[in-house]
Design a protein around this motif. Structure first.
Motif, mmCIF file in Angstrom:
data_model
loop_
_atom_site.group_PDB
_atom_site.id
_atom_site.type_symbol
_atom_site.label_atom_id
_atom_site.label_comp_id
_atom_site.label_asym_id
_atom_site.label_seq_id
_atom_site.Cartn_x
_atom_site.Cartn_y
_atom_site.Cartn_z
ATOM 1 N N TRP A 122 1.098 -1.027 0.078
ATOM 2 C CA TRP A 122 -0.245 0.187 0.536
ATOM 3 C C TRP A 122 0.649 1.564 0.113
ATOM 4 O O TRP A 122 1.910 1.549 0.471
ATOM 5 C CB TRP A 122 -0.958 0.114 1.176
ATOM 6 C CG TRP A 122 -0.482 -0.767 2.483
ATOM 7 C CD1 TRP A 122 0.674 0.777 2.870
ATOM 8 C CD2 TRP A 122 -0.776 -1.455 3.672
ATOM 9 N NE1 TRP A 122 1.089 -0.438 4.015
ATOM 10 C CE2 TRP A 122 -0.047 -1.601 4.417
ATOM 11 C CE3 TRP A 122 -1.460 -3.075 3.278
ATOM 12 C CZ2 TRP A 122 -0.069 -1.862 5.374
ATOM 13 C CZ3 TRP A 122 -1.771 -3.243 4.178
ATOM 14 C CH2 TRP A 122 -0.724 -3.187 5.515
ATOM 15 N N GLY B 199 -2.506 7.126 4.332
ATOM 16 C CA GLY B 199 -4.673 7.083 4.290
ATOM 17 C C GLY B 199 -5.261 8.183 3.555
ATOM 18 O O GLY B 199 -4.959 9.411 3.998
ATOM 19 N N TYR C 227 -8.406 5.842 4.264
ATOM 20 C CA TYR C 227 -8.649 3.955 3.419
ATOM 21 C C TYR C 227 -7.375 4.188 2.603
ATOM 22 O O TYR C 227 -6.667 4.338 2.303
ATOM 23 C CB TYR C 227 -10.014 4.711 1.541
ATOM 24 C CG TYR C 227 -11.293 5.010 2.108
ATOM 25 C CD1 TYR C 227 -11.724 3.522 2.165
ATOM 26 C CD2 TYR C 227 -11.760 5.741 2.287
ATOM 27 C CE1 TYR C 227 -13.622 3.495 2.334
ATOM 28 C CE2 TYR C 227 -13.342 6.219 2.746
ATOM 29 C CZ TYR C 227 -14.193 4.966 2.593
ATOM 30 O OH TYR C 227 -15.412 4.890 2.441
ATOM 31 N N PHE C 228 -6.806 2.626 2.703
ATOM 32 C CA PHE C 228 -6.054 2.560 1.562
ATOM 33 C C PHE C 228 -6.016 1.809 1.166
ATOM 34 O O PHE C 228 -6.404 -0.274 0.960
ATOM 35 C CB PHE C 228 -5.445 1.496 3.860
ATOM 36 C CG PHE C 228 -4.940 2.749 4.337
ATOM 37 C CD1 PHE C 228 -3.911 3.365 4.803
ATOM 38 C CD2 PHE C 228 -5.687 2.960 5.210
ATOM 39 C CE1 PHE C 228 -3.539 3.860 5.786
ATOM 40 C CE2 PHE C 228 -5.428 3.055 6.733
ATOM 41 C CZ PHE C 228 -4.297 3.805 6.957
ATOM 42 N N PRO C 229 -5.401 2.110 0.168
ATOM 43 C CA PRO C 229 -5.516 1.035 -1.330
ATOM 44 C C PRO C 229 -4.436 0.655 -1.307
ATOM 45 O O PRO C 229 -3.610 0.640 -0.590
ATOM 46 C CB PRO C 229 -5.105 2.241 -2.035
ATOM 47 C CG PRO C 229 -5.687 3.582 -1.691
ATOM 48 C CD PRO C 229 -5.286 3.397 -0.517
ATOM 49 N N SER C 230 -4.547 -1.070 -1.462
ATOM 50 C CA SER C 230 -4.292 -2.309 -0.858
ATOM 51 C C SER C 230 -3.848 -3.622 -2.451
ATOM 52 O O SER C 230 -5.067 -3.743 -2.819
ATOM 53 C CB SER C 230 -4.803 -3.218 -0.156
ATOM 54 O OG SER C 230 -4.969 -2.232 0.707
ATOM 55 N N SER D 32 -6.928 -6.692 -5.702
ATOM 56 C CA SER D 32 -6.508 -5.909 -5.136
ATOM 57 C C SER D 32 -8.097 -5.568 -4.365
ATOM 58 O O SER D 32 -8.780 -5.282 -5.090
ATOM 59 C CB SER D 32 -6.346 -4.682 -5.843
ATOM 60 O OG SER D 32 -5.082 -5.373 -6.455
ATOM 61 N N TYR D 33 -7.997 -4.767 -3.201
ATOM 62 C CA TYR D 33 -8.727 -3.677 -2.412
ATOM 63 C C TYR D 33 -8.282 -2.506 -1.641
ATOM 64 O O TYR D 33 -7.172 -2.863 -1.866
ATOM 65 C CB TYR D 33 -9.832 -5.300 -1.728
ATOM 66 C CG TYR D 33 -8.620 -6.267 -0.771
ATOM 67 C CD1 TYR D 33 -8.356 -5.341 0.195
ATOM 68 C CD2 TYR D 33 -8.062 -7.502 -1.518
ATOM 69 C CE1 TYR D 33 -7.954 -6.315 0.745
ATOM 70 C CE2 TYR D 33 -8.311 -8.067 -0.909
ATOM 71 C CZ TYR D 33 -7.081 -6.955 0.548
ATOM 72 O OH TYR D 33 -6.648 -8.996 1.417
ATOM 73 N N THR D 34 -9.832 -2.166 -0.803
ATOM 74 C CA THR D 34 -8.938 -1.387 -0.460
ATOM 75 C C THR D 34 -8.940 -1.697 1.264
ATOM 76 O O THR D 34 -10.656 -2.228 1.335
ATOM 77 C CB THR D 34 -9.908 -0.092 -1.006
ATOM 78 O OG1 THR D 34 -9.382 0.610 -1.786
ATOM 79 C CG2 THR D 34 -9.775 1.435 -0.023
ATOM 80 N N ALA E 123 -10.368 0.077 4.820
ATOM 81 C CA ALA E 123 -10.748 0.858 5.458
ATOM 82 C C ALA E 123 -10.986 0.552 7.110
ATOM 83 O O ALA E 123 -11.266 -0.342 7.456
ATOM 84 C CB ALA E 123 -12.207 0.639 5.059
ATOM 85 N N LYS F 197 -12.768 -4.476 5.071
ATOM 86 C CA LYS F 197 -12.148 -4.980 3.326
ATOM 87 C C LYS F 197 -13.285 -3.795 1.984
ATOM 88 O O LYS F 197 -14.691 -4.301 2.253
ATOM 89 C CB LYS F 197 -12.112 -6.290 3.244
ATOM 90 C CG LYS F 197 -11.161 -6.144 1.483
ATOM 91 C CD LYS F 197 -10.922 -7.695 1.343
ATOM 92 C CE LYS F 197 -11.724 -8.136 1.500
ATOM 93 N NZ LYS F 197 -10.815 -9.568 1.407
ATOM 94 N N ILE G 183 -12.678 -3.660 -5.101
ATOM 95 C CA ILE G 183 -12.673 -2.720 -6.214
ATOM 96 C C ILE G 183 -13.165 -3.598 -7.522
ATOM 97 O O ILE G 183 -12.634 -3.886 -7.948
ATOM 98 C CB ILE G 183 -10.361 -2.757 -6.551
ATOM 99 C CG1 ILE G 183 -10.208 -1.749 -4.990
ATOM 100 C CG2 ILE G 183 -10.640 -1.340 -7.867
ATOM 101 C CD1 ILE G 183 -8.522 -2.068 -5.121
#
Length: 248
Positions: free
Chosen positions: A195, A199, A207-210, A219-221, A223, A233, A236
């Motif tokens: 990431w 945030g 929110y942390f893009p991951s 991939s997901y974000t 929160a 989670k 995306i």
């Protein structure tokens, strides 16, 4: 009663003054210095100045830190002045991790134990890692975010990735202490995701893009809800082309 009346006077009247005048008023007395240096006053003053058409921009170079006025969306170069960073280091080593409420969260390259909260307006700072083990913060592995809780306490969320675990910790500016939270269960978050360090704050959620290392579709974000201090989670959505076909 007298202190309460002065606090209201400071928060309602003095907080509307430009920063340079507030700085001068701190010299009036010990009481004025105490009230005008409080965390609550700083937040109220920042919020009032955020609506002011005369704003400031801070610019970092390898040789100087400069502050300029932003008037009507245009940078006033003639108003610029240089300030010094309160920690002894070469400016090229400074990295801004996050910013919020006029406060910057900084780290210094090659100093893994440095995580610095800095107010450029007052030039006050706190090293958040003074009493912790070495390598508390890793620029390549960790993520941070700044937020304000319901009690107007400025907090720092630190996500530490260590081997196969993600350890979330929160720093309180009021108590000047760290506490450890519980992270998500049931997935290998530490080894398959990476990431960016900052945030994004929106509607009381960080929110942390991951992105996934090997499979972008996974991939997901991540929160973080500020009120409950819990993680969840957010998937995306996969993108589609003009013909409605999903892209991998």
């Amino acid at each position: 009663m007298q202190r309460l009346e002065f606090e209201m006077f400071a928060n309602e009247i003095l907080s509307r003054l430009p920063t340079k005048y507030v700085a001068r008023l701190r010299c009036v007395s010990k009481q004025w210095r105490y009230e005008l240096s409080s965390h609550l006053f700083a937040i109220i003053h920042y919020r009032r100045m955020a609506n002011n058409p005369y704003r400031k921009v801070i610019m970092f170079t390898n040789s100087s830190i400069d502050i300029h006025n932003l008037i009507g969306g245009k940078l006033d170069i003639s108003s610029g002045k240089s300030i010094s960073f309160p920690v002894d280091t070469h400016l090229s080593n400074l990295i801004i991790l996050a910013s919020q409420y006029g406060i910057l969260l900084m780290c210094i390259q090659w100093r893994p134990n440095e995580l610095i909260l800095w107010n450029p307006t007052t030039n006050k700072f706190s090293n958040l890692c003074d009493k912790k083990p070495k390598k508390i913060f890793d620029l390549r592995e960790d993520a941070v975010g700044i937020y304000m809780d319901s009690s107007n306490d400025l907090k720092i969320l630190l996500l530490q990735r260590r081997k196969d675990d993600v350890i979330p910790r929160v720093y309180s500016r009021n108590t000047r202490e760290w506490k450890t939270l519980t992270f998500l269960k049931g997935a290998d978050y530490a080894s398959t995701l990476y990431w960016w360090s900052s945030g994004t704050l929106c509607n009381n959620v960080l929110y942390f893009p991951s992105p996934h290392y090997w499979t972008p579709a996974k991939s997901y974000t991540i929160a973080f809800d500020l009120e409950s201090e819990t993680f969840y989670k957010v998937s995306i959505p996969q993108s589609t082309d003009l013909f409605g076909r999903q892209n991998p």
